[in-house]
Write an enzyme that holds these catalytic residues in place. Sequence first.
Site, PDB file in Angstrom:
ATOM      1  N   ASN A 282       0.827  -1.210   0.000  1.00  0.00           N
ATOM      2  CA  ASN A 282       0.000   0.000   0.000  1.00  0.00           C
ATOM      3  C   ASN A 282       0.859   1.257   0.000  1.00  0.00           C
ATOM      4  OD1 ASN A 282      -2.371  -1.470   0.105  1.00  0.00           O
ATOM      5  ND2 ASN A 282      -2.742  -1.117   2.285  1.00  0.00           N
TER       6      ASN A 282
ATOM      7  N   ARG B 233     -13.438  -3.584 -13.697  1.00  0.00           N
ATOM      8  CA  ARG B 233     -12.273  -4.371 -13.307  1.00  0.00           C
ATOM      9  C   ARG B 233     -12.729  -5.816 -13.185  1.00  0.00           C
ATOM     10  NH1 ARG B 233      -7.916  -1.954 -11.199  1.00  0.00           N
ATOM     11  NH2 ARG B 233      -9.060  -0.204 -10.271  1.00  0.00           N
TER      12      ARG B 233
ATOM     13  N   ARG C  12      -7.113   1.598 -13.115  1.00  0.00           N
ATOM     14  CA  ARG C  12      -5.681   1.582 -12.798  1.00  0.00           C
ATOM     15  C   ARG C  12      -5.158   0.162 -12.604  1.00  0.00           C
ATOM     16  NH1 ARG C  12      -2.676   2.623  -7.762  1.00  0.00           N
ATOM     17  NH2 ARG C  12      -4.689   2.680  -6.717  1.00  0.00           N
TER      18      ARG C  12
ATOM     19  N   HIS D  80     -17.491   4.056 -13.373  1.00  0.00           N
ATOM     20  CA  HIS D  80     -17.230   3.246 -12.189  1.00  0.00           C
ATOM     21  C   HIS D  80     -18.485   2.515 -11.712  1.00  0.00           C
ATOM     22  CE1 HIS D  80     -15.871   2.753  -7.838  1.00  0.00           C
ATOM     23  NE2 HIS D  80     -14.854   2.283  -8.511  1.00  0.00           N
TER      24      HIS D  80
ATOM     25  N   TYR E  31     -13.437  -9.100  -0.667  1.00  0.00           N
ATOM     26  CA  TYR E  31     -14.056  -7.789  -0.504  1.00  0.00           C
ATOM     27  C   TYR E  31     -15.497  -7.969  -0.042  1.00  0.00           C
ATOM     28  CZ  TYR E  31     -10.360  -5.474  -3.309  1.00  0.00           C
ATOM     29  OH  TYR E  31      -9.178  -4.991  -3.777  1.00  0.00           O
TER      30      TYR E  31
ATOM     31  N   ARG F 130     -13.867   3.077   5.983  1.00  0.00           N
ATOM     32  CA  ARG F 130     -12.723   2.172   6.072  1.00  0.00           C
ATOM     33  C   ARG F 130     -11.387   2.895   5.993  1.00  0.00           C
ATOM     34  NH1 ARG F 130     -12.059  -0.738   0.929  1.00  0.00           N
ATOM     35  NH2 ARG F 130     -10.458   0.808   0.512  1.00  0.00           N
TER      36      ARG F 130
ATOM     37  N   HIS G  97     -15.830  -2.928   1.533  1.00  0.00           N
ATOM     38  CA  HIS G  97     -15.871  -2.276   0.226  1.00  0.00           C
ATOM     39  C   HIS G  97     -17.262  -1.782  -0.160  1.00  0.00           C
ATOM     40  CE1 HIS G  97     -15.263  -2.111  -4.287  1.00  0.00           C
ATOM     41  NE2 HIS G  97     -14.197  -1.463  -3.850  1.00  0.00           N
TER      42      HIS G  97
END
Length: 728
Positions: free
Chosen positions: A66, A391, A421, A451, A484, A580, A608
């Site tokens: 991260n 994704r 990304r 998205h 997730y 989160r 998530h």
Amino acid sequence: MALDDAAALPERDESEESRYQPGALNRFLNRELSWLAFNERVLEEAGNKNHPLLERLRFLSISANNLDEFYMVRVAGLRGQVRAGVSAVSAEGLTPAQQLAAINQRSGELMRNQQMHWRTLRQELRDNGLLVVDVAEITPTEKEWLDSYFLDQFFPVLTPMAIDPAHPFPFIPNQGFAMVLQLRQASDGKTMRALIPMPNQLPRFIRFPGNDPKNVRFVTLEALVGLYLHRLFPGFELLDRGYFRLIRDSEIEILEEAEDLVRLFESALKQRRLGSVIRLEVNAEMPEELLSEIIDELGASREDVFILDGIIGLAATSKLIVDERPDLKFQPFNPRFPERIRDMGGDCFAAIRQKDIVVHHPYESFDVVVQFILQAARDPNVVAIKQTLYRTSEDSPIVKALIEAAEAGKSVTALVELKARFDEAANIRWARDMERVGVQVVYGFVQLKTHAKVSMVMRREGATLRSYVHYGTGNYHPITAKIYTDLSFFTADPALCHDAARIFNYMTGYARPEGTEKVSFAPLTLRSTLLELIDVEIEHAAAGRPATIWGKVNSLVDAGIIDALYKASNAGVKVHLVVRGICCLRPGVKGMSENIRVKSIIGRFLEHSRIVCFGAGHPLPSRNAKVFISSADWMPRNLDRRLELLVPIENPTVHQQILDQIMVANLKDNLQSWEMDQEGAYRRLHPSEGKEGFSAHTYFMTNPSLSGRGSALKKQKKAPKLDLLQKA
């Protein structure tokens, strides 16, 4: 104790409170420092003895990875601002240079803590038969094996380089790792500096042969190379050595994830030198003379150098998580499959026609989503499928199903987001594969990232055409769906289906909807809908009715939403947020946010899902509450520069599951939760003395959800009712 009183923060002295008046710059916390606080919470799980040993090691690796991405993206963007001479201050009043100084100080502490955890974990691994050995511990048998292994696997790959006017310093790529040497030639006594880049293709930890799972032995890459310097530089004597690893910026990553930074200096950014060094890690034993040369050759700054007493590149410690030791990992968890779909013989459409369903991942299987698309591909009555793909996995069953549907002659439209990304190449490849078989592939908007997560199936039933829609909070990705926490909402509600059709027309043909029936969407109506709903709660408070907002997001950054929540707090609205990661809102500040509480959950699964609930004049939880799921976090990019959805939940069972189970469990959790204070610091929650702890993750793993139960609801036990008034 009531929830509203359970986590009361101590009041501050009135003189201190005067600093936090609405309208002042410091009503916000710094985004970057808030992110670092999140990664500190991730790292703390590496020391959580309630987790198995190898899972603690995984948290250490995740925190290191991260941090690498944070530097490549966010710090690189700030560094570009400084180089471009940008002096504009952030929302909380810091210049780019001030933010960089604070980030480096905080990151230095974080990296020192990472090394501390590594030393502890390394000893515990050793105690459990997983050893990263020093050179002195290598046995003669292992040394004999290494001799052959190095010659066959490493010697041809490594490129020893002299550093002198005839041999310029080589380019070291992003996340590159290298050994720097000071050598003396035996024949004439002349000294030489040299470099050994360690290609990323080489393993960071080399495992010795052996079949005993209680005696697994590794040696580090740098230790192995150090053993054979005489083969790489024959005729030279080693005087000094050191190791370094660097992080560079990346244009694509900055433009994608640091767009808010880029917008301030876009023209200047295009002229800067790409790939500049933004972080340089070196081992504590590196001599100052070698360090100075490395800094000069790489064009790095002293403030970007981090001297580490331990191992460099901690993200690679994930390679030590061996399959042979399941006793040191979380117990395997098998997600449930909704019984109601089984009641219908596996017919997703029949189950959805009967009643809306929400599937709670990872506790319930992502196979439901795959089966929905696959059934549509193979059903002769299905005439069209429309699908967003932001994704997905390398071997995506969703994409394969879409290809199968197109080959079967159905009309298939796929909205593929090329700006996801790290997944750009995979998305382009999938898009080409789909185009070859006739899928209508659309790449979304030039200025907006798509998205939203939505899938739509049109099926001929008798004389009519019925639509079925899946709205999700997470990606169509079968791998991440195992770790997730996300929601998959299936419905045949005509209004929600009409809205899905309008959204797809907007995505494919820029046909801006004149209006929607139920769904709000960014960048046009999502923000205004949230603000209107907050204002309604303020009106309820003013009228003396119960007024409450519950929210669950990954990040809270948007100034407009934060100010609206401050306004609600001042009006007496009780606001409880589960955030989160990044949170730029200051909770618990007298005169500004004393009615706002913020917590973060960090545990086995990555939180998530995005949920927001409004009491609508009733105390939460209530069947009269307004409940929504969303693809959007509360950030400017999500609300203004992306296509995102906010979907109302009206079916009573689904409403009850999301509000009374999921949100209540998240707010009740006191085993994996951290509470945020007004300075942006977090403290881990613990059960009160004599009270039993409660883990939301454990609750969902061990209790069935509501909306997918079907006939099983009558035969098996119901999940125990969660009562916030009995908060542990």
